[in-house]
Design a protein around this motif. Structure first.
Motif, PDB file in Angstrom:
ATOM      1  N   LYS A 141     -20.607 -21.977 -26.059  1.00  0.00           N
ATOM      2  CA  LYS A 141     -18.938 -21.988 -26.256  1.00  0.00           C
ATOM      3  C   LYS A 141     -18.494 -21.918 -24.813  1.00  0.00           C
ATOM      4  O   LYS A 141     -18.859 -21.451 -24.026  1.00  0.00           O
ATOM      5  CB  LYS A 141     -18.681 -20.609 -26.918  1.00  0.00           C
ATOM      6  N   VAL A 150     -12.893 -23.842 -26.656  1.00  0.00           N
ATOM      7  CA  VAL A 150     -11.916 -22.737 -26.825  1.00  0.00           C
ATOM      8  C   VAL A 150     -10.909 -22.999 -25.650  1.00  0.00           C
ATOM      9  O   VAL A 150     -11.043 -23.151 -24.655  1.00  0.00           O
ATOM     10  CB  VAL A 150     -12.478 -21.276 -26.876  1.00  0.00           C
ATOM     11  N   ASP A 167      -9.175 -14.997 -23.701  1.00  0.00           N
ATOM     12  CA  ASP A 167      -9.635 -15.879 -24.488  1.00  0.00           C
ATOM     13  C   ASP A 167     -11.285 -16.593 -24.174  1.00  0.00           C
ATOM     14  O   ASP A 167     -12.097 -17.160 -24.437  1.00  0.00           O
ATOM     15  CB  ASP A 167      -9.000 -17.261 -24.306  1.00  0.00           C
ATOM     16  N   CYS A 176     -17.376 -16.642 -23.942  1.00  0.00           N
ATOM     17  CA  CYS A 176     -17.769 -18.017 -23.560  1.00  0.00           C
ATOM     18  C   CYS A 176     -19.023 -18.079 -22.756  1.00  0.00           C
ATOM     19  O   CYS A 176     -19.120 -17.156 -21.745  1.00  0.00           O
ATOM     20  CB  CYS A 176     -16.593 -18.670 -22.609  1.00  0.00           C
TER      21      CYS A 176
END
Length: 83
Positions: free
Chosen positions: A3, A25, A32, A36
């Motif tokens: 990700k 993303v 956010d 990740c």
């Protein structure tokens, strides 16, 4: 598949990473980046006020001065180092 968080303004980088099969993303807010594996930033607003909050354990790549292909190479390199 890893990700990858990408700042909103880096559209070409987002498209390049998606074409390589990465889950991308958009980084609109600090949280956010949570979860990740790697984040790509423009570097324009990097540490503006001297405040550094760690929200991800993944690598952070400053895309300043690089094209989308160069950024993707950096992402792949960082991800391979983590294995």
């Amino acid at each position: 598949m890893p990700k990858i968080g990408v700042e909103q303004s880096l559209t070409a980088v987002q498209q390049e990473l998606q074409s390589k099969g990465y889950e991308v993303v958009q980084l609109k807010q600090e949280q956010d980046a949570t979860g990740c594996d790697c984040c790509v930033i423009t570097g324009q607003d990097q540490n503006v006020m001297g405040i550094q909050n760690v929200v991800t354990n993944g690598s952070v790549i400053n895309a300043h001065g690089m094209n989308a292909d160069e950024v993707c190479q950096q992402v792949e390199q960082k991800l391979n180092q983590g294995q």
